[in-house]
Write an enzyme that holds these catalytic residues in place. Structure first.
Site, PDB file in Angstrom:
ATOM      1  N   CYS A 130     -14.617 -19.851 -36.211  1.00 25.55           N
ATOM      2  CA  CYS A 130     -13.272 -20.134 -36.717  1.00 25.55           C
ATOM      3  C   CYS A 130     -12.796 -19.068 -37.698  1.00 25.55           C
ATOM      4  O   CYS A 130     -11.747 -19.183 -38.301  1.00 25.55           O
ATOM      5  CB  CYS A 130     -13.197 -21.520 -37.337  1.00 25.55           C
ATOM      6  SG  CYS A 130     -14.238 -21.687 -38.785  1.00 25.55           S
TER       7      CYS A 130
ATOM      8  N   ARG B  21       1.318   8.959 -11.494  1.00 28.20           N
ATOM      9  CA  ARG B  21       0.295   8.347 -12.347  1.00 28.20           C
ATOM     10  C   ARG B  21       0.695   6.920 -12.644  1.00 28.20           C
ATOM     11  O   ARG B  21       1.866   6.546 -12.480  1.00 28.20           O
ATOM     12  CB  ARG B  21       0.112   9.134 -13.640  1.00 28.20           C
ATOM     13  CG  ARG B  21       1.368   9.198 -14.461  1.00 28.20           C
ATOM     14  CD  ARG B  21       1.193  10.051 -15.675  1.00 28.20           C
ATOM     15  NE  ARG B  21       2.506  10.417 -16.185  1.00 28.20           N
ATOM     16  CZ  ARG B  21       2.738  11.364 -17.047  1.00 28.20           C
ATOM     17  NH1 ARG B  21       1.742  12.080 -17.526  1.00 28.20           N
ATOM     18  NH2 ARG B  21       3.947  11.627 -17.478  1.00 28.20           N
TER      19      ARG B  21
ATOM     20  N   TYR C 212     -16.766 -22.211 -27.935  1.00 30.02           N
ATOM     21  CA  TYR C 212     -15.325 -21.955 -28.045  1.00 30.02           C
ATOM     22  C   TYR C 212     -15.045 -20.923 -29.135  1.00 30.02           C
ATOM     23  O   TYR C 212     -15.929 -20.641 -29.962  1.00 30.02           O
ATOM     24  CB  TYR C 212     -14.576 -23.260 -28.377  1.00 30.02           C
ATOM     25  CG  TYR C 212     -14.922 -23.797 -29.741  1.00 30.02           C
ATOM     26  CD1 TYR C 212     -14.243 -23.363 -30.872  1.00 30.02           C
ATOM     27  CD2 TYR C 212     -15.964 -24.706 -29.908  1.00 30.02           C
ATOM     28  CE1 TYR C 212     -14.594 -23.817 -32.132  1.00 30.02           C
ATOM     29  CE2 TYR C 212     -16.324 -25.168 -31.162  1.00 30.02           C
ATOM     30  CZ  TYR C 212     -15.632 -24.716 -32.273  1.00 30.02           C
ATOM     31  OH  TYR C 212     -15.974 -25.144 -33.527  1.00 30.02           O
TER      32      TYR C 212
ATOM     33  N   HIS D 100      -4.394 -11.707 -48.485  1.00 33.02           N
ATOM     34  CA  HIS D 100      -3.943 -13.096 -48.437  1.00 33.02           C
ATOM     35  C   HIS D 100      -2.655 -13.200 -47.619  1.00 33.02           C
ATOM     36  O   HIS D 100      -2.518 -14.035 -46.728  1.00 33.02           O
ATOM     37  CB  HIS D 100      -3.730 -13.617 -49.857  1.00 33.02           C
ATOM     38  CG  HIS D 100      -3.213 -15.019 -49.920  1.00 33.02           C
ATOM     39  ND1 HIS D 100      -1.864 -15.296 -49.954  1.00 33.02           N
ATOM     40  CD2 HIS D 100      -3.858 -16.206 -49.897  1.00 33.02           C
ATOM     41  CE1 HIS D 100      -1.710 -16.609 -49.971  1.00 33.02           C
ATOM     42  NE2 HIS D 100      -2.901 -17.183 -49.952  1.00 33.02           N
TER      43      HIS D 100
ATOM     44  N   SER E 121     -19.988 -23.909 -36.849  1.00 35.22           N
ATOM     45  CA  SER E 121     -18.822 -23.060 -36.616  1.00 35.22           C
ATOM     46  C   SER E 121     -18.983 -21.828 -37.494  1.00 35.22           C
ATOM     47  O   SER E 121     -19.177 -21.950 -38.712  1.00 35.22           O
ATOM     48  CB  SER E 121     -17.544 -23.821 -36.975  1.00 35.22           C
ATOM     49  OG  SER E 121     -16.442 -22.961 -36.826  1.00 35.22           O
TER      50      SER E 121
ATOM     51  N   GLY F 110       1.835  16.052 -23.827  1.00 40.30           N
ATOM     52  CA  GLY F 110       2.348  17.081 -24.726  1.00 40.30           C
ATOM     53  C   GLY F 110       1.312  17.701 -25.651  1.00 40.30           C
ATOM     54  O   GLY F 110       1.649  18.497 -26.515  1.00 40.30           O
TER      55      GLY F 110
ATOM     56  N   ARG G 290      -1.121  24.525 -15.506  1.00 38.45           N
ATOM     57  CA  ARG G 290      -1.007  23.349 -16.387  1.00 38.45           C
ATOM     58  C   ARG G 290      -2.362  22.755 -16.706  1.00 38.45           C
ATOM     59  O   ARG G 290      -3.253  22.749 -15.871  1.00 38.45           O
ATOM     60  CB  ARG G 290      -0.222  22.230 -15.684  1.00 38.45           C
ATOM     61  CG  ARG G 290       1.213  22.530 -15.402  1.00 38.45           C
ATOM     62  CD  ARG G 290       1.770  21.394 -14.551  1.00 38.45           C
ATOM     63  NE  ARG G 290       2.967  21.789 -13.866  1.00 38.45           N
ATOM     64  CZ  ARG G 290       4.199  21.566 -14.325  1.00 38.45           C
ATOM     65  NH1 ARG G 290       4.371  20.943 -15.455  1.00 38.45           N
ATOM     66  NH2 ARG G 290       5.248  21.972 -13.643  1.00 38.45           N
TER      67      ARG G 290
ATOM     68  N   MET H  90      -1.482  19.500 -24.764  1.00 35.51           N
ATOM     69  CA  MET H  90      -2.027  20.795 -24.358  1.00 35.51           C
ATOM     70  C   MET H  90      -0.920  21.638 -23.724  1.00 35.51           C
ATOM     71  O   MET H  90       0.231  21.257 -23.728  1.00 35.51           O
ATOM     72  CB  MET H  90      -3.193  20.572 -23.419  1.00 35.51           C
ATOM     73  CG  MET H  90      -4.391  19.982 -24.131  1.00 35.51           C
ATOM     74  SD  MET H  90      -5.768  19.739 -23.038  1.00 35.51           S
ATOM     75  CE  MET H  90      -5.160  18.540 -21.934  1.00 35.51           C
TER      76      MET H  90
ATOM     77  N   LYS I 121      -4.141  14.582 -13.576  1.00 33.00           N
ATOM     78  CA  LYS I 121      -3.087  15.241 -12.825  1.00 33.00           C
ATOM     79  C   LYS I 121      -3.633  15.826 -11.519  1.00 33.00           C
ATOM     80  O   LYS I 121      -3.054  15.655 -10.447  1.00 33.00           O
ATOM     81  CB  LYS I 121      -2.489  16.349 -13.696  1.00 33.00           C
ATOM     82  CG  LYS I 121      -1.224  16.914 -13.147  1.00 33.00           C
ATOM     83  CD  LYS I 121      -0.625  17.913 -14.111  1.00 33.00           C
ATOM     84  CE  LYS I 121      -0.019  17.219 -15.299  1.00 33.00           C
ATOM     85  NZ  LYS I 121       0.509  18.094 -16.316  1.00 33.00           N
TER      86      LYS I 121
HETATM   87  C1  PEP Z   1     -14.437 -18.048 -42.757  1.00 37.60           C
HETATM   88  O1  PEP Z   1     -15.022 -17.801 -43.799  1.00 37.60           O
HETATM   89  O2  PEP Z   1     -14.546 -17.374 -41.736  1.00 37.60           O
HETATM   90  C2  PEP Z   1     -13.519 -19.195 -42.689  1.00 37.60           C
HETATM   91  C3  PEP Z   1     -12.947 -19.545 -41.541  1.00 37.60           C
HETATM   92  O3  PEP Z   1     -13.251 -19.821 -43.842  1.00 37.60           O
HETATM   93  P1  PEP Z   1     -12.198 -19.295 -44.915  1.00 37.60           P
HETATM   94  O4  PEP Z   1     -11.499 -18.133 -44.331  1.00 37.60           O
HETATM   95  O5  PEP Z   1     -11.315 -20.452 -45.180  1.00 37.60           O
HETATM   96  O6  PEP Z   1     -13.099 -18.968 -46.059  1.00 37.60           O
END
Ligand code: PEP
Ligand code: MG
Length: 898
Positions: free
Chosen positions: A851, A351, A871, A467, A783, A116, A107, A118, A37
Site C-alpha cells: 500500500c 517508422r 494485490y 507532503h 501489507s 535531430g 545520414r 546526429m 532508418k
Molecule cells: C507506507 O509507509 O508505505 C504507508 C503506506 O504508510 P504511510 O505512508 O501512511 O506512512
C-alpha cells in the site's frame, strides 16, 4: 546482390567482415546492425516500394571505427565503393559524372530514433563540373546552384565543424542585399556568389579548399556521421533516454531525390492515422516545391496532405496505397516521409509513429477490431503512464499558455483557479463556489482541508514525494512542487516570479504533468474512462494475476476507486479523518488530556465521527475488502507547530492578553514541548502509540466493528480488515492483538451479532520483514508500507532526503531512480522477498499486498507480480494504470517462462 562477394577475390571475401548492406539486403529485423532508418528503408525496398536506391554502413563499422582510434575498419571503404557502383547501375547515374551526376545523402541512423541529435549531409557529389551537368539536366541553373550552396554549407558545418553562424550570416547578408526574404527568391548570380563566399569561408577556417572529388566528400561525410555519435547533444540525449552508448550509429548513403524541382515536385510527412486522436485518416503535411529541410525549418507553412490529392491525384493515390501497405505490414501506425520529384513518388522513411495517450488507446483497440493485432498485443502496446495522462484534466494541446515558472511535475493533470495562500482561505472560497489553486511554500497536514478544497496545489519547495505531492496524488489533483523561482510572501498573499506578480485572487494554471506554472486560465480537456479505454482495461483484467486495490480515506475516494475498477481498499488512513476541522479541536483536547479518564472522555466524543466514517466507506465498498489502518502519525502532528505557538504565547504575554486565554495557550505550548521529538518519524507513532495509550485504538476498533455490524444488519456485505502500522517486534503485535480482540468481543456481545474480520499488519520496518515468520503467527495478512520501508532501509528521512540530496543522487546516478517513486528492488525488494517467503511459511494462504506509493508505479507493480503478492493498492486515480501494468507484468513473465 551480396556486395562483399561480387567483383572481389574469393579469398578476401571470406576473411573480410560484411560492413555494408545494400537496401535490398536488409530487413526490418536488422535494427541492431542497420539502425532504425536503415532497417526501415530496407524493408520498404523489400516490399517493392519506390525507395531511392542506397546502402547502409553498419553500426558495427561505427564501433570498429572507434575501437581502432577513428579508422575505417578493413574492407569497409572498398565495400562502400562496391555498393556505390551498384547504386550507380540501378539509377543509371554516376557519382562525379558531369553529364549525369549521381547525388547522394549521407545520414546517421541509430537503433533508437534520436531525432535531430546526429548529423546529415545532403546533395553530396556536387563540384563545379557536376553542377553544370545538373543545371543542364534539370534545365534549372538556379536549382542546381541552390543545391550546391546547401551542400557547401552542410559540409562546412557538419564535416569540417565550422560554426554554422558564419554561413548563415552570409546568407542573411545576401538576402538583405538582394532585398528578398526567403532563400528561394535568390537569383542564380546571387547564389553563385554565395557559393564562392562559402568556399572562401571553408578555406579560411579549415585551411583546406572545399574538396571537389566526390569520393573525398563521401569519405569525409561518413567519418563525420560516425563522429556525430559521440557529440555532446547525442551523448546527453542517450543519457536522458537511457540509451546505451555502445550501440553506435549506422550510416545511410542514399540517392538524392528533389522535391524542389517545380510545382510538380514536393515533400511531405504523413501518419497513417491521426497521432492526436487515433482516427483512421491519413494525417500530415505537404509542401510543394520544397525539400525536407524546408519543412523542418518552418519557413513556409505546409499544406494539409489532402492538398496533394487535389494537385496530383495519381501520386496521392499511390502514396495512400503505400501507406496502407506499410501499416498492414508493420501492424502499427507509421510515420512516413516522402518526396515527389517531377510527379514520381519516392518513399524515404517509415517508422512507428509517436502518438498521444488518447490515440494510443484508440489505435490499439481499433487494430484489434480490424484484426491487425491480437488483444495481447493491444494490452502491451499502451504504456501505463499514458493511461495515467488520460485520467487527469489536460491542457488543450492547441492552447498557447504563458508559462511563468517551472517546478517539479509532482501530480499529473492540470487545473486553473484563483491563487490563494492559505488553507482556510482556500476552503472559504471553494465553499462559495470559486475554483482555487493553493499556493504554499510547502504543505503539511494542517493544509489538508485547503488541498481538499483546491483544484490543485503549487509549492515552492519539495519534490515528488513531498507532503504536497503525495497528498495531491492521493486526491487525484494536480500538483507542481518545488517551483523554486517563486518568491512567495504568505503574509501579504502574493508571489513574484521573473517580474510577474500574482496576488491572491489572480487566475493561474498549473500543469502537474509538466511542472509548468501558467499565468491566467487555459482551455482544458476533461478526463473519463471512455469506451476504448474501458475495452483495453477489460482485456487487461483478463490477463492479470495481481489484484488492484486502492488507498482511500473517504467514501468519495472509495467511490472513485470503485468506478475505476478497484477490487478493495488496501489502506484507509484513519488519522486523516482526525484532521478535519470539526474534529481537530476534540483530537487536540484528547491529546492534551491530563489523564486516561479525561482522554477517554474526548475519545468518546470522537467515536461517533469515526463510526460514521467507517459506515460510509464500508457501505461504498460493499462486497469488497476494506483494510482500515489504526492511528499512525506521532500525536504532535495534530497540534500546532511549536515555533508558531511560542511566537503566539510571547506576543500574548507582551500584549498582556487576558489571563485565562494566556494560560490556555501556555498549556498548549507546554504540551507541544513535552511531545517534541528529535526524530518523530522514528519516535512515538504507529503501534507504539496504541501500546502506550490503548484507549485510542480501543475507540477505533469499536468504531469499526459497530459500523460493520450496523451495516450487516441492513444486509450490506462488509469485509473489514484491521491493520496495525509500524510493527517491529512480534510481541508488540501480540499485545495489540489482545486489545483488539477484547474490544471486538465486547462489541459483538453488546450488539448481539458477530461479523468476520481479519487482523493484520503493515510490514514497513526492516525488523518486521526479517522476522515475518514470527509475525505471521499473529497477523492474518501483511501489507507492505514501502514508503516507510524505503525510509528505514535506506536510513533516509524522505522529506529531508528529497529536500536536500536525493535529486542530486539521481542526477549523478549514485542511485538509478528515486527509491520513493520506484521500488528499490535490490535492497527494499530483498526484504520484501524474505517477508513473503517467511510469512507464507508460517501461514501458507496469507494475503499479502502493498500500500506504499509504489503500488501505483508500473515498474514496482511488475516486481510485486514476480514476488507473488496478492494485490497492489494505489491512489484511486492510478487504479486503471495499475490494472494495465499488472496485466503487462503477467504477460511478460509468461513470455519469459515460455
Ligand atoms: C507506507 O509507509 O508505505 C504507508 C503506506 O504508510 P504511510 O505512508 O501512511 O506512512
Ligand atoms: Mg507508513
Amino acid at each position: 546482390m551480396a556486395v562483399t562477394t561480387q567483383a572481389r577475390p574469393e579469398s578476401r571475401a571470406t576473411t573480410t567482415k560484411k560492413w555494408v548492406y545494400l537496401f535490398e539486403e536488409g530487413n526490418k529485423d536488422m535494427r541492431d546492425l542497420l539502425g532504425g532508418k536503415g532497417a526501415g528503408v530496407a524493408e520498404m525496398t523489400l516490399a517493392g516500394l519506390p525507395v531511392p536506391p542506397g546502402f547502409t554502413i553498419t553500426t558495427e563499422a561505427c564501433n570498429a571505427y572507434y575501437a581502432s582510434g577513428k579508422k575505417f575498419p578493413d574492407g569497409m571503404w572498398e565495400q562502400a565503393i562496391e555498393a556505390l557502383h551498384h547504386v550507380e547501375e540501378k539509377t543509371g547515374k554516376k557519382l562525379g559524372d558531369p553529364k549525369n551526376p549521381l547525388l547522394v545523402s549521407v545520414r546517421s541512423g541509430a537503433k533508437f530514433s534520436m531525432p535531430g541529435m546526429m548529423d546529415t549531409v545532403l546533395n553530396l557529389g556536387l563540384n563545379p563540373q557536376t553542377l553544370e551537368g545538373l543545371a543542364k539536366l534539370t534545365d534549372d541553373r538556379r536549382f542546381a546552384l541552390d543545391a550546391y550552396r546547401r551542400f557547401a554549407q552542410m559540409f562546412g558545418k557538419i564535416v569540417l565543424g565550422i560554426e554554422a553562424e558564419k554561413f548563415e550570416k552570409r546568407l542573411e547578408l545576401a538576402k538583405e542585399k538582394a532585398k528578398v526574404k526567403t532563400d528561394p527568391e535568390l537569383k542564380p548570380e546571387q547564389l553563385e556568389k554565395l557559393v564562392k563566399e562559402f568556399k572562401d569561408i571553408i578555406l579560411k577556417e579549415s585551411g583546406k579548399p572545399f574538396p571537389d572529388d566526390p569520393l573525398d566528400q563521401l569519405r569525409a561525410s561518413i567519418e563525420a556521421v560516425f563522429s556525430s555519435w559521440n557529440n555532446k547533444r547525442a551523448t546527453d540525449y542517450r543519457n536522458f533516454n537511457k540509451i546505451p552508448h555502445d550501440l553506435g550509429t549506422a550510416v545511410n548513403v542514399q540517392t538524392m531525390v528533389f522535391g524542389n524541382m517545380g510545382n510538380d515536385s514536393g515533400t511531405g510527412v504523413a501518419f497513417t492515422r491521426d497521432p492526436n486522436t487515433g482516427a483512421k485518416v491519413l494525417y500530415g503535411d505537404y509542401l510543394p516545391n520544397a525539400q525536407g529541410e524546408d519543412v523542418v525549418a518552418g519557413i513556409r507553412t505546409p499544406q494539409p496532405i489532402s492538398s496533394l490529392k487535389k494537385q496530383m491525384p495519381d501520386v496521392y493515390k499511390e502514396f495512400e496505397t503505400n501507406a496502407e501497405r506499410l501499416e498492414k505490414h508493420y501492424r502499427d501506425v507509421q510515420d512516413l516521409e516522402f518526396t515527389v520529384e517531377k510527379r514520381k513518388l519516392w518513399m524515404l522513411q517509415t517508422r512507428s509513429a509517436k502518438r498521444t495517450a488518447q490515440a494510443a488507446v484508440k489505435i490499439a483497440v481499433d487494430m484489434v477490431a480490424e484484426k491487425l493485432i491480437t488483444e495481447d498485443e493491444a494490452v502491451q502496446r499502451v504504456e501505463p503512464t499514458q493511461v495515467d495522462q488520460l485520467l487527469h484534466p489536460r491542457i488543450d494541446p492547441k492552447a498557447k499558455p504563458k508559462v511563468i515558472a517551472k517546478g517539479i511535475d509532482a501530480s499529473p493533470g492540470a487545473a486553473s483557479g484563483k491563487a490563494v495562500f492559505d488553507a482556510d482561505r482556500a476552503e472559504q472560497k471553494a465553499k462559495s463556489g470559486e475554483a482555487v489553486i493553493l499556493v504554499r511554500i510547502e504543505t503539511n497536514p494542517d493544509d489538508v482541508h485547503g488541498m481538499i478544497a483546491a483544484k490543485g496545489v503549487l509549492t515552492a519547495r519539495g519534490g515528488k514525494t513531498s507532503h504536497a505531492a503525495v497528498v495531491a496524488r492521493g486526491m487525484g489533483k494536480p500538483c507542481v512542487a518545488g517551483a523554486e523561482s517563486l518568491k512567495i510572501d504568505l503574509e501579504k498573499r502574493f508571489f513574484t516570479v521573473d517580474g510577474v506578480k500574482v496576488k491572491e485572487g489572480d487566475l493561474i494554471t498549473i500543469n502537474g504533468t509538466t511542472g509548468e506554472v501558467i499565468l491566467g486560465s487555459v482551455p482544458m480537456i476533461e478526463p473519463a474512462i471512455n469506451k476504448d479505454l474501458n475495452q483495453l482495461l477489460t482485456w487487461a483484467d483478463a490477463r492479470r494475476r495481481l489484484g488492484v486495490w486502492a488507498n482511500a480515506d473517504y467514501p468519495r475516494d472509495a467511490k472513485v476507486a470503485r468506478s475505476y475498477g478497484a477490487e478493495g481498499i488496501g489502506l484507509c488512513r484513519t488519522e486523516h479523518m482526525f484532521m478535519e476541522q470539526e474534529r481537530l479541536p476534540i483530537v487536540q483536547k484528547m491529546i492534551l488530556a491530563a489523564d486516561e479518564k479525561e482522554r477517554r472522555k474526548w475519545l468518546a466524543e470522537l467515536l461517533p465521527f469515526q463510526r460514521s466514517d467507517f459506515v460510509g466507506i464500508l457501505k461504498e465498498m460493499h462486497g469488497l475488502p476494506v483494510i482500515i489502518r489504526l492511528i499512525d502519525p506521532p500525536l504532535h502532528e495534530f497540534l500546532p507547530n511549536y515555533d508558531e505557538q511560542l511566537v503566539k504565547v510571547t506576543t500574548m504575554r507582551l500584549k498582556k492578553a487576558p489571563k485565562k486565554k494566556l494560560e490556555q495557550e501556555e498549556a498548549l505550548l507546554k504540551a507541544i514541548e513535552g511531545m517534541r521529538e528529535q526524530n518523530p518519524m522514528l519516535g512515538l507513532r504507529g503501534i507504539r502509540l496504541g501500546l502506550l495509550y490503548p484507549e485510542i485504538i480501543e475507540m477505533q476498533v469499536r468504531a469499526i466493528v459497530e459500523a460493520a455490524i450496523s451495516l450487516k444488519k441492513k444486509n450490506v456485505d462488509v469485509k473489514p480488515e484491521i491493520m496495525i502500522p509500524l510493527v517491529s517486534h512480534v510481541n508488540e503485535l501480540s499485545r495489540t492483538h489482545e486489545t483488539v480482540e477484547r474490544v471486538v468481543k465486547e462489541v459483538f456481545a453488546q450488539l448481539k451479532m458477530e461479523i468476520p474480520y481479519k487482523f493484520g499488519t503493515m510490514i514497513e520496518i526492516p525488523r518486521a520483514a526479517l522476522t515475518a515468520g514470527e509475525i505471521a503467527k499473529v497477523a492474518e495478512f501483511f501489507s507492505f508500507g514501502t514508503n516507510d520501508l524505503t525510509q528505514t532501509t535506506f536510513g533516509f528521512s524522505r522529506d529531508d532526503a528529497e529536500g536536500k540530496f536525493l535529486l542530486k543522487y539521481v542526477e549523478e546516478k549514485i542511485l538509478p531512480v528515486n527509491p520513493f517513486e520506484s521500488l528499490d528492488t535490490v535492497g527494499v525488494g530483498r526484504l520484501m522477498k524474505i517477508a513473503v517467503e517467511e510469512g507464507r511459511k508460517s501461514r501458507h494462504d496469507m494475503e499479502i499486498g502493498i500500500c506504499g506509493e509504489h503500488g501505483g508505479d508500473p515498474a514496482s507493480i511488475k516486481f510485486c507480480h514476480t514476488l507473488g503478492l496478492n494485490y497492489v493498492s494505489c491512489s484511486p486515480y492510478r487504479v486503471p494504470v495499475a490494472r494495465l501494468a499488472a496485466a503487462q507484468a503477467a504477460m511478460e513473465t509468461k513470455e519469459r517462462d515460455r
